[in-house]
Design a protein around this motif. Structure first.
Motif, PDB file in Angstrom:
ATOM      1  N   UNK A  50       0.862  -1.178   0.000  1.00  0.00           N
ATOM      2  CA  UNK A  50       0.000   0.000   0.000  1.00  0.00           C
ATOM      3  C   UNK A  50       0.896   1.225   0.000  1.00  0.00           C
ATOM      4  N   UNK A  51       0.602   2.152  -0.897  1.00  0.00           N
ATOM      5  CA  UNK A  51       1.450   3.327  -1.039  1.00  0.00           C
ATOM      6  C   UNK A  51       0.895   4.508  -0.278  1.00  0.00           C
ATOM      7  N   UNK A  52       1.741   5.458  -0.035  1.00  0.00           N
ATOM      8  CA  UNK A  52       1.341   6.668   0.657  1.00  0.00           C
ATOM      9  C   UNK A  52       0.221   7.357  -0.109  1.00  0.00           C
ATOM     10  N   UNK A  53      -0.799   7.805   0.638  1.00  0.00           N
ATOM     11  CA  UNK A  53      -1.891   8.545   0.022  1.00  0.00           C
ATOM     12  C   UNK A  53      -2.976   7.674  -0.576  1.00  0.00           C
ATOM     13  N   UNK A  54      -2.777   6.367  -0.513  1.00  0.00           N
ATOM     14  CA  UNK A  54      -3.767   5.486  -1.121  1.00  0.00           C
ATOM     15  C   UNK A  54      -4.935   5.203  -0.180  1.00  0.00           C
ATOM     16  N   UNK A  55      -6.089   4.965  -0.752  1.00  0.00           N
ATOM     17  CA  UNK A  55      -7.234   4.455  -0.012  1.00  0.00           C
ATOM     18  C   UNK A  55      -7.401   3.020  -0.498  1.00  0.00           C
ATOM     19  N   UNK A  56      -7.003   2.095   0.333  1.00  0.00           N
ATOM     20  CA  UNK A  56      -6.842   0.710  -0.111  1.00  0.00           C
ATOM     21  C   UNK A  56      -7.929  -0.160   0.509  1.00  0.00           C
ATOM     22  N   UNK A  57      -8.611  -0.924  -0.309  1.00  0.00           N
ATOM     23  CA  UNK A  57      -9.728  -1.727   0.179  1.00  0.00           C
ATOM     24  C   UNK A  57      -9.356  -3.190   0.361  1.00  0.00           C
ATOM     25  N   UNK A  58      -9.959  -3.814   1.378  1.00  0.00           N
ATOM     26  CA  UNK A  58      -9.860  -5.261   1.527  1.00  0.00           C
ATOM     27  C   UNK A  58     -11.291  -5.783   1.524  1.00  0.00           C
ATOM     28  N   UNK A  59     -11.627  -6.517   0.473  1.00  0.00           N
ATOM     29  CA  UNK A  59     -12.991  -7.017   0.329  1.00  0.00           C
ATOM     30  C   UNK A  59     -13.006  -8.494   0.660  1.00  0.00           C
ATOM     31  N   UNK A  60     -14.005  -8.911   1.381  1.00  0.00           N
ATOM     32  CA  UNK A  60     -14.120 -10.325   1.669  1.00  0.00           C
ATOM     33  C   UNK A  60     -15.348 -10.576   2.500  1.00  0.00           C
ATOM     34  N   UNK A  61     -15.865 -11.788   2.400  1.00  0.00           N
ATOM     35  CA  UNK A  61     -17.051 -12.123   3.195  1.00  0.00           C
ATOM     36  C   UNK A  61     -16.636 -12.383   4.631  1.00  0.00           C
ATOM     37  N   UNK A  62     -17.626 -12.503   5.497  1.00  0.00           N
ATOM     38  CA  UNK A  62     -17.342 -12.894   6.877  1.00  0.00           C
ATOM     39  C   UNK A  62     -16.669 -14.253   6.854  1.00  0.00           C
ATOM     40  N   UNK A  63     -15.583 -14.373   7.596  1.00  0.00           N
ATOM     41  CA  UNK A  63     -14.898 -15.660   7.653  1.00  0.00           C
ATOM     42  C   UNK A  63     -13.907 -15.861   6.524  1.00  0.00           C
ATOM     43  N   UNK A 202      -6.422   1.907   4.994  1.00  0.00           N
ATOM     44  CA  UNK A 202      -6.831   0.561   4.613  1.00  0.00           C
ATOM     45  C   UNK A 202      -8.249   0.370   5.124  1.00  0.00           C
ATOM     46  N   UNK A 203      -9.141   0.050   4.217  1.00  0.00           N
ATOM     47  CA  UNK A 203     -10.563  -0.010   4.533  1.00  0.00           C
ATOM     48  C   UNK A 203     -11.049  -1.437   4.307  1.00  0.00           C
ATOM     49  N   UNK A 204     -11.590  -2.035   5.354  1.00  0.00           N
ATOM     50  CA  UNK A 204     -12.015  -3.426   5.262  1.00  0.00           C
ATOM     51  C   UNK A 204     -13.524  -3.498   5.228  1.00  0.00           C
TER      52      UNK A 204
END
Lengths: 381, 265
Positions: A50-63, A202-204
């Motif tokens: 993840x780079x500086x200034x990025x809005x980085x997503x982590x997508x995934x279902x529960x579990x 980092x947005x989950x």
């Protein structure tokens, strides 16, 4: 390329799941010769930067392992193998208000919680008035926390975390907290953070809409493996494909379907904006098909409220040829709407074509009333 | 060790200790006053019992102060190790939810116990003035003994707290160990009652050595101390080496275990 703030290098995480949890010495001694635990792999060989200034997503279902990944990034868990490098100070928004104590005053809790988040006492003193102002709790700071409502508590907790002003933020979506007004405020803050090139987020989430809206890039985690990395929109599609394969096929096929619908106003001009009471006509055309016996149109508000639906069989109309005009009155409240169009055989279950994303439109209604639709009414005084 | 004392960790320690102290007598009418009142009342009872009912310390000069100092130091050891042992589990929500300096949690609990020790020593001071104890110049060495006591409690707490996360049996086991140690340490009985051939053996116990040294420095030079009954290498060098090794081993064990606290809690 800008600076790398987070580097995740072939990280795996497994938990030992004892068949019987050894919480006591006797059990542990007995278990020594059995070694009865399973290694449960939660994450397998995940790598990304993840780079500086990025809005980085982590997508995934529960579990799927996304929360474990978040806790690894927050350095709460240590990876079983691989390496995580974090360059910069980090605030985890995994759970806010850690260490909050009911018996302490709001002020005392700010200092305790701030220290737990890695702020020095001096820094908290400097930011104290900002924190209180953001939480809008000026009058309550010398009251004990047990007298706070749950909303006030969350506001205070969130304010401390947001004022930590760290370079890297880890945000768990479950933090959609507080009342609507406070949520708006938080969203504003998030948009501000998004614009700030020195902040890395980092947005989950399991909400692909939110990831698409906020994130630049995202990864998709599925069954502990990273199955995709790239543009947030593509990630959302990938996620959809994995979890709701049927809808993706629909959407892709809808474009290819030999059907067409267009919305026009009274003057026959194609438009998507209507005033209350205006007449609208939807021209529907399709490739001649013996199977099609019934055509239906349904109106939905953008919050998925089913507003109105009708079809030719219900209205006792017999289809002739391969097109028809559906005219209706815009007796609707202010808002965004979308349509679904179905082409059926003899029964509703017999779908020849079904369009989930038909023409969309918005309605502007007078301000004298509210709601989905206008109802004739009368007052007697 | 010095690298540990970042401004962040210092602030964390400070806030944790302040919180502990504020919460200790939360909701009580007398509040912080209990910090002084509690040892005072306890001393009253002990004084009554051991001067009138069971006069064990007849030959010991200033026996009340002698007794109280022993009790205070022993109570600190019990409180510090118990609080230290339970500290990681007690603050489990923090460990599971944020990245937090785990040694700070243990150290904060020991510091809280130190605050109490401070109050208790103030009360002991009053008692000494009232009972007319003459302060000896040797009292300047008292801090060394107190540091030894705190270091011992801290080292044990690192070890116990890490072990306690995995095995909850440690709590009752430690309780029994403390009971045994209490009777093996000359706290309520003076060393003069112990047969001479057993004295050296008894003084191998580090708490006994600490209590007796503190008594000699603060109350009366007539105290039988470790270096009087044991050869120099056993009374000074061995305790130092043992304490050093115990500290290093405990810290290493704690560091290794700390990585998985969040998932084992």
């Amino acid at each position: 390329m800008s600076n790398v703030r987070i580097k995740v290098d072939h990280v795996s995480k497994s938990f030992k799941l004892p068949h019987e949890r050894t919480n006591s010495l006797k059990q542990a001694l007995l278990a020594l010769n059995r070694r009865s635990f399973e290694k449960f792999k939660v994450l397998e060989d995940v790598s990304f930067e993840v780079h500086e200034g990025e809005f980085f997503g982590i997508l995934g279902r529960n579990g799927s392992g996304k929360s474990t990944l978040l806790k690894l990034l927050a350095e709460i868990y240590a990876p079983s193998s691989g390496k995580i490098q974090i360059d910069g100070t980090l605030t985890p928004f995994i759970e806010v208000g850690v260490g909050f104590n009911d018996e302490l005053t709001g002020r005392e809790n700010v200092f305790l919680n701030g220290a737990i988040l890695g702020l020095t006492t001096k820094e908290i003193e400097q930011k104290y008035s900002e924190i209180v102002a953001f939480a809008e709790l000026e009058r309550f700071m010398d009251q004990k926390l047990k007298n706070y409502s749950s909303g006030m508590r969350v506001r205070l907790a969130f304010s401390v975390a947001i004022q930590a002003h760290n370079k890297i933020l880890l945000i768990d979506e479950v933090l959609a907290v507080g009342d609507e007004r406070f949520q708006d405020k938080c969203l504003k803050i998030f948009s501000q953070i998004k614009k700030d090139p020195t902040k890395t987020v980092v947005f989950v989430s399991h909400d692909m809409g939110a990831v698409q809206r906020f994130c630049d890039r995202a990864i998709v985690v599925h069954d502990g493996k990273m199955v995709f990395i790239g543009d947030a929109t593509d990630a959302a599609l990938e996620y959809k494909k994995l979890n709701f394969p049927e809808t993706v096929i629909n959407e892709r096929d809808e474009a290819k379907m030999p059907v067409h619908a267009r919305l026009c106003n009274q003057k026959g001009k194609p438009t998507t904006v209507f005033n209350f009471g205006e007449q609208a006509t939807m021209h529907i055309k399709w490739k001649p098909d013996q199977r099609i016996k019934n055509v239906g149109v349904a109106l939905f508000r953008d919050d998925d409220t089913y507003v109105f639906g009708s079809n030719t069989i219900l209205d006792k109309i017999t289809i002739k040829g391969d097109e028809l005009d559906y005219t209706f009155q815009m007796d609707l409240g202010t808002g965004q709407y979308y349509t679904r169009i179905g082409f059926f055989g003899d029964t509703d279950a017999d779908k020849v074509y079904f369009i989930n994303n038909g023409p969309q439109f918005s309605v502007a209604a007078p301000v004298q009333w509210q709601g989905v639709t206008y109802i004739e009414h009368d007052w007697r005084v | 060790m010095l690298a540990f004392l970042t401004p962040q960790n210092k602030s964390l320690l400070r806030q944790l200790v302040i919180t502990d102290f504020k919460l200790r007598y939360q909701g009580s009418v007398l509040g912080y006053f209990w910090s002084l009142l509690k040892p005072l009342l306890l001393f009253g009872v002990l004084y009554g019992v051991f001067t009138y009912v069971l006069p064990l310390g007849k030959g010991v000069p200033h026996y009340p102060a002698y007794l109280l100092l022993g009790v205070v130091l022993w109570n600190f050891f019990v409180e510090a190790t118990n609080m230290g042992m339970g500290s990681i589990i007690g603050r489990g929500d923090m460990v599971r939810k944020v990245k937090i300096s785990k040694p700070s949690i243990v150290i904060a609990s020991i510091l809280s116990a130190c605050v109490n020790l401070g109050f208790n020593l103030i009360v002991v001071g009053f008692f000494m003035i009232i009972t007319g104890v003459q302060i000896q110049p040797v009292v300047v060495f008292l801090p060394v003994i107190l540091i030894e006591l705190v270091a011992l409690a801290l080292a044990l707490s690192f070890f116990l707290s890490a072990l306690y996360v995995r095995f909850r049996d440690i709590a009752p086991i430690w309780e029994v160990v403390l009971q045994v140690m209490f009777y093996a340490t000359p706290i309520i009985y003076p060393m003069t009652l112990v047969p001479v051939r057993l004295r050296g053996f008894l003084m191998l116990n580090p708490i006994a050595q600490i209590v007796q040294d503190a008594r000699e420095m603060l109350v009366t030079p007539a105290t039988i101390t470790a270096h009087e009954v044991l050869p120099f290498w056993l009374s000074v060098i061995v305790p130092c080496v043992v304490l050093g090794l115990l500290t290093v081993a405990s810290v290493l064990f704690f560091k290794k275990s700390a990585k998985s606290f969040a998932e084992n809690l």
